[in-house]
Scaffold this active site. Structure first.
Site, short mmCIF file in Angstrom:
data_model
loop_
_atom_site.label_atom_id
_atom_site.label_comp_id
_atom_site.label_asym_id
_atom_site.label_seq_id
_atom_site.Cartn_x
_atom_site.Cartn_y
_atom_site.Cartn_z
N ASP A 84 2.80 4.05 -2.36
CA ASP A 84 3.04 4.70 -3.10
C ASP A 84 4.20 4.94 -4.34
OD1 ASP A 84 2.74 6.11 -0.70
OD2 ASP A 84 4.71 5.51 0.41
N1 URA Z 1 3.69 2.18 3.07
C1 URA Z 1 3.93 3.35 3.13
O1 URA Z 1 5.10 4.30 3.81
N2 URA Z 1 4.17 3.36 1.63
C2 URA Z 1 3.65 2.56 0.46
O2 URA Z 1 3.83 2.61 -0.38
C3 URA Z 1 2.69 1.36 1.59
C4 URA Z 1 2.62 0.92 2.73
#
Ligand code: URA
Length: 240
Positions: free
Chosen positions: A103
Site C-alpha cells: 500500500d
Molecule cells: N497487507 C496490507 O494490508 N498492506 C500492505 O501493504 C501489505 C500487506
C-alpha cells in the site's frame, strides 16, 4: 548478439536510439569504445559503459527497494508518486514490475523483476513463500487478537477463514505477522477482523531474505544469486 540489441534488452532506449548512441561513440564494451551498432558481442560477463556508468549485462533483472511511505506500487499512480520514479529509467524501460504490491503508506521490502516466472513463484500461495510484516496497532494487542489471527479470520470476499503462518506480539501495540499470500490490504483487513486497527505497516522480510538494515528508505539495489535463493526459501515454522 548485436550490440544495439543488447543495449535495447537492457533498457537503454529504442532500437533507433541505441544505434544512435553507439554511432556517437557513447558506448564502451568491456571498457573499449565501440561505434559499430552491429558488432557481435558475447553477453556472458559483458560490461557496458554509457554516460560514465558501467552496467553488467543481466539477462533478467532482480532488484529490491526499501519502499518509503507515500509511494504507489503502480506505473500509473493516482494520488502519490510511483515507486518506479525511485528506480533508474533503464530499469523501468526494460519492463521491471513490482513483485506483489505494498500500500502507499506501507514501508519496507519491495521486490522488482522482469522475470515473469520468478514473480509467479514469489506471489503464488502454492509456493509458500512467507511475507513477514511488522504492524503497529491503534489498540494494545490482546491475546484474543493473537488467537484469532492464528486460528484464521474471515475476510469479506474470501470463501474460507485465513490464518497467519505465525503471529507474535513484539510490544504492547506491535505485532509481527507472517503470511503465505498477499491479498489486497491483507494485513490491515486481517487485523481489523481480529478486533484491532493497523496504524503503521512495514514489510521486514520475504522468504528467508530480510530487508538489509543499511538500505535507507527510497534506496534500491540488485539482488544476487544468494539473495534469490533466500527469497525463494519456503516457510519453515521452526525458523519463524
Ligand atoms: N497487507 C496490507 O494490508 N498492506 C500492505 O501493504 C501489505 C500487506
Amino acid at each position: 548478439m548485436k550490440l544495439h540489441r543488447v543495449l535495447q534488452s537492457q533498457g537503454f532506449g529504442s532500437r533507433k536510439g541505441c544505434i544512435a548512441r553507439v554511432r556517437a561513440g557513447a558506448v564502451a564494451v568491456n571498457g573499449v569504445v565501440c561505434d559499430d551498432p552491429d558488432a557481435e558481442v558475447d553477453p556472458d560477463g559483458l560490461e557496458l559503459t554509457l554516460d560514465g556508468v558501467t552496467w553488467p549485462y543481466r539477462e533478467k533483472a532482480y532488484v529490491l527497494m526499501h519502499k518509503p511511505a507515500g509511494y504507489e506500487c503502480s506505473h500509473h499512480p493516482s494520488h502519490h508518486p510511483s515507486v518506479f520514479a525511485l528506480l533508474p529509467p533503464e530499469l523501468v524501460v526494460r519492463g521491471l514490475q513490482c513483485v506483489g504490491r505494498l500500500d502507499q503508506d506501507t514501508t519496507g521490502l519491495l521486490l522488482f523483476s522482469d522475470d515473469g516466472q520468478f514473480i509467479h513463484r514469489m506471489i503464488s500461495p502454492k509456493k509458500g513463500v512467507a511475507k513477514v510484516y511488522c504492524a503497529v496497532c491503534a489498540e494494545p494487542v490482546s491475546d484474543a487478537t493473537l488467537d484469532a489471527l492464528r486460528a484464521g479470520v474471515r475476510l469479506s470476499d474470501e470463501p474460507a477463514p485465513i490464518a497467519a503462518l505465525a503471529c507474535a506480539r513484539l510490544d504492547a501495540h506491535t505485532l509481527r505477522l507472517t503470511l503465505a499470500e498477499g491479498k489486497y490490504h491483507q494485513v490491515r483487513r486481517m487485523v481489523a477482523a481480529a478486533g484491532n486497527h493497523v496504524d503503521r505497516l512495514h514489510r521486514e522480510a520475504v522468504g528467508d531474505f530480510a530487508l538489509p538494515a543499511d538500505l535507507p528508505p527510497g534506496a534500491w539495489r540488485w539482488l544476487d544469486a544468494g539473495d534469490l535463493k533466500r527469497l525463494e526459501q519456503p516457510w519453515r515454522s521452526a525458523t519463524s
